[in-house]
Design an enzyme around this catalytic site. Structure first.
Site, PDB file in Angstrom:
ATOM      1  N   LYS A  78       0.846  -1.203   0.000  1.00  0.00           N
ATOM      2  CA  LYS A  78       0.000   0.000   0.000  1.00  0.00           C
ATOM      3  C   LYS A  78       0.877   1.247   0.000  1.00  0.00           C
ATOM      4  O   LYS A  78       1.922   1.276   0.662  1.00  0.00           O
ATOM      5  CB  LYS A  78      -0.909  -0.032   1.234  1.00  0.00           C
ATOM      6  CG  LYS A  78      -1.962   1.070   1.287  1.00  0.00           C
ATOM      7  CD  LYS A  78      -2.881   0.885   2.491  1.00  0.00           C
ATOM      8  CE  LYS A  78      -3.942   1.975   2.568  1.00  0.00           C
ATOM      9  NZ  LYS A  78      -4.829   1.813   3.744  1.00  0.00           N
ATOM     10  N   SER A 153      -9.697   1.965   2.887  1.00  0.00           N
ATOM     11  CA  SER A 153      -8.815   2.671   1.981  1.00  0.00           C
ATOM     12  C   SER A 153      -7.804   1.788   1.253  1.00  0.00           C
ATOM     13  O   SER A 153      -7.197   2.251   0.291  1.00  0.00           O
ATOM     14  CB  SER A 153      -8.075   3.760   2.757  1.00  0.00           C
ATOM     15  OG  SER A 153      -7.227   3.167   3.730  1.00  0.00           O
ATOM     16  N   SER A 177      -9.943  -0.380   7.035  1.00  0.00           N
ATOM     17  CA  SER A 177      -9.387  -0.281   5.686  1.00  0.00           C
ATOM     18  C   SER A 177      -8.733  -1.526   5.112  1.00  0.00           C
ATOM     19  O   SER A 177      -8.434  -1.561   3.926  1.00  0.00           O
ATOM     20  CB  SER A 177      -8.379   0.858   5.615  1.00  0.00           C
ATOM     21  OG  SER A 177      -9.068   2.059   5.452  1.00  0.00           O
TER      22      SER A 177
HETATM   23  N1  GLN Z   1     -13.138   4.498   6.411  1.00  0.00           N
HETATM   24  C1  GLN Z   1     -12.423   4.819   7.594  1.00  0.00           C
HETATM   25  C2  GLN Z   1     -11.937   6.234   7.554  1.00  0.00           C
HETATM   26  O1  GLN Z   1     -12.119   6.858   6.544  1.00  0.00           O
HETATM   27  C3  GLN Z   1     -11.288   3.861   7.808  1.00  0.00           C
HETATM   28  C4  GLN Z   1     -10.056   4.212   7.071  1.00  0.00           C
HETATM   29  C5  GLN Z   1      -8.884   3.346   7.412  1.00  0.00           C
HETATM   30  O2  GLN Z   1      -9.021   2.304   8.060  1.00  0.00           O
HETATM   31  N2  GLN Z   1      -7.703   3.793   6.991  1.00  0.00           N
HETATM   32  O3  GLN Z   1     -11.395   6.746   8.489  1.00  0.00           O
END
Ligand code: GLN
Length: 488
Positions: A78, A153, A177
């Site tokens: 990532k 994400s 995410s």
């Molecule tokens: N959707 C969540 C957020 O926007 C989780 C994102 C993540 O785990 N990086 O904060």
């Protein structure tokens, strides 16, 4: 040939000289170029460094060295995880062109294990989002239906495994995410206990919640990778685990004596019928394998999202203050004074969602609001954590949906942040409490889109989650299905 194998299978074939490391890496690079075009899942493909490393690893294997169970396996990372010499942008214009001079500890361990980094994976900007649409370089497309999101994400990390461009990837999970894109893309992932994997070199979003974890086609590959990246690290004082995980190899077929809690209120309203049916079927399957399933009401369900977004944004506003246009990252070419360097660099460098969170975070931390928002959110977090603690007195683990829906259309929710945040309802409390969870494919929606469920355990109970996940995947074939109708 390499595209249909598991990571463990590929490493075995490499050890037996059936496949060369160079051959495996070339196939992965070609596949990465292809899915970069088709799904926008890669942001960078590291052809030269990967080929060079492949030759080095092959030479060591030829010399008889037993490097690790995944030696020679290509991996995607990532883009918020630092890779020495490979551009790391966090899908943000703010970091465009930034080439780290060090590896994240997780990447360092992957390299020591003889794995080969073949590229960087697309994501939501600075990991803020749940659809991989907020990145500055375009949305990731879901390999099951390219008009739909891959989840986020870590959308690129899940989509590239779903398309079998790579067998395994690294993602990060701050509020879901890893687990949610795995559910949307029909692949398997682990969000490790907070403190099990070093965060050194992971670009910080919300430091008290962030955790790096593995994504793969099945639980065995994820577990093999987690063993490699876990373990204490002097560069991260919050990484408290002493030894890396060692998961036993023996195969259990039955789950007698395992008690699993099913949060009744997670299935009432707000969840799509297709998802509900698939997740409840997974509970039935585990029951058939001998586990005891017992209903309960998850306390504080309505507060988790609020506490999470207050805490995550507060930490983000502080973490992202380092991008000032001076030290590193983007500096606006039109700035004429110091204050313009700050203002213009940040205005031009950050996207809308990141700005929204910096503003929200600065607000809840400001004097006059700190007590009513931030402090309350921390208190809520403590209560959520202690209610999980008492649940783990009753249950060995908790089974829950990952997301209320399957993958939605690109553009469908991006204009409605609150709707987007509500999509995290089942995942964020796990991060607030620092717990481990695995996300496993368990069915398909009426539209043929993958659906996943999660098993949540007490801190550092990864071995137990792994055992139950493994039994589940030996009894089912959802994780073997591939987009386009094939099976792995
Ligand atoms: N959707 C969540 C957020 O926007 C989780 C994102 C993540 O785990 N990086 O904060």
């Amino acid at each position: 040939m390499t595209c249909c194998m598991s990571a463990i299978g590929l490493a075995g074939a490499i050890r037996q000289r059936k496949i060369g490391v160079g051959e495996a890496v070339d196939a992965a690079l070609r596949a990465a170029d292809k899915v970069q075009k088709e799904h926008n899942s890669f942001l960078a493909v590291a052809h030269d460094s990967a080929r060079k490393r492949a030759a080095e690893i092959q030479a060591r294997i030829d010399a008889g060295e037993d490097i690790s169970v995944l030696a020679g396996v290509p991996i995607g990372i990532k883009d918020n995880i630092s890779t020495l010499g490979i551009e790391t942008t966090c899908a943000s214009k703010m970091l465009e062109g930034y080439i780290p001079v060090f590896n994240a500890t997780a990447v360092e361990r992957i390299e020591q294990a003889g794995m080969i980094v073949i590229g960087k994976l697309n994501m939501d900007e600075f990991a803020m989002g749940g659809s991989s649409e907020t990145g500055a370089f375009g949305a990731v497309r879901n390999p099951w239906d390219i008009s739909r999101v891959a989840g986020g994400s870590s959308g690129g990390s899940a989509a590239s495994v779903a398309a079998r461009a790579v067998t395994v990837t690294l993602g990060s999970d701050t509020g879901g995410s890893i687990r949610q894109p795995c559910s949307f893309c029909g692949v398997t992932g682990i969000k490790p206990t907070y403190g099990a994997v070093s965060r050194y070199g992971l670009v910080a979003y919300a430091s008290s919640l962030d955790q790096i974890g593995p994504i793969g086609a099945d639980i065995d590959d994820c577990a093999a990778l987690l063993q490699i990246i876990s373990g204490s690290d002097e560069m991260d004082g919050t990484c408290v685990i002493n030894q890396p995980f060692v998961f036993e190899d023996s195969i259990t077929e039955r789950l007698e004596g395992v008690k699993i809690g099913l949060p009744r209120n997670y299935f009432e309203g707000g969840i799509d019928d297709d998802v509900k049916t698939a997740v409840l079927a997974a509970a039935k399957e585990l029951e058939c394998a001998g586990a005891v399933i017992e209903d309960f009401d998850m306390p504080l369900m309505d507060y988790a999202i609020h506490a999470y977004y207050i805490i995550a944004c507060a930490e983000a506003s502080s973490n992202l203050s380092r991008y000032d246009g001076l030290k590193y990252g983007r500096r606006s070419p039109s700035a004429g004074s110091l204050s313009e360097v700050y203002r213009l660099s940040r205005s031009e460098g950050f996207g809308l969602e990141v700005k929204r969170r910096i503003m929200l975070g600065s607000f809840v931390l400001s004097s006059g609001y700190y007590d009513s928002y931030y402090k309350k959110a921390l208190q809520t977090r403590a209560i959520i954590k202690s209610s999980y603690d008492s649940l783990f007195g009753r249950f060995d683990m908790i089974l829950s949906p990952v997301a209320p829906t399957a993958a939605y259309k690109i553009g469908e929710n991006i204009g409605d942040p609150l709707k987007m945040y509500m999509g995290d309802i089942y995942t964020v409390s796990v991060n607030l409490a620092g717990l481990p969870a695995v996300s496993l494919p368990c069915g398909f929606s009426e539209d043929g889109l993958p659906v996943g469920f999660q098993l949540i355990g007490s801190a550092f109970s990864e071995a137990r989650l792994f055992r139950v996940a493994r039994v589940y995947q030996r009894r089912t074939a959802f994780h073997k299905k591939r987009p386009g109708g094939g099976a792995a």
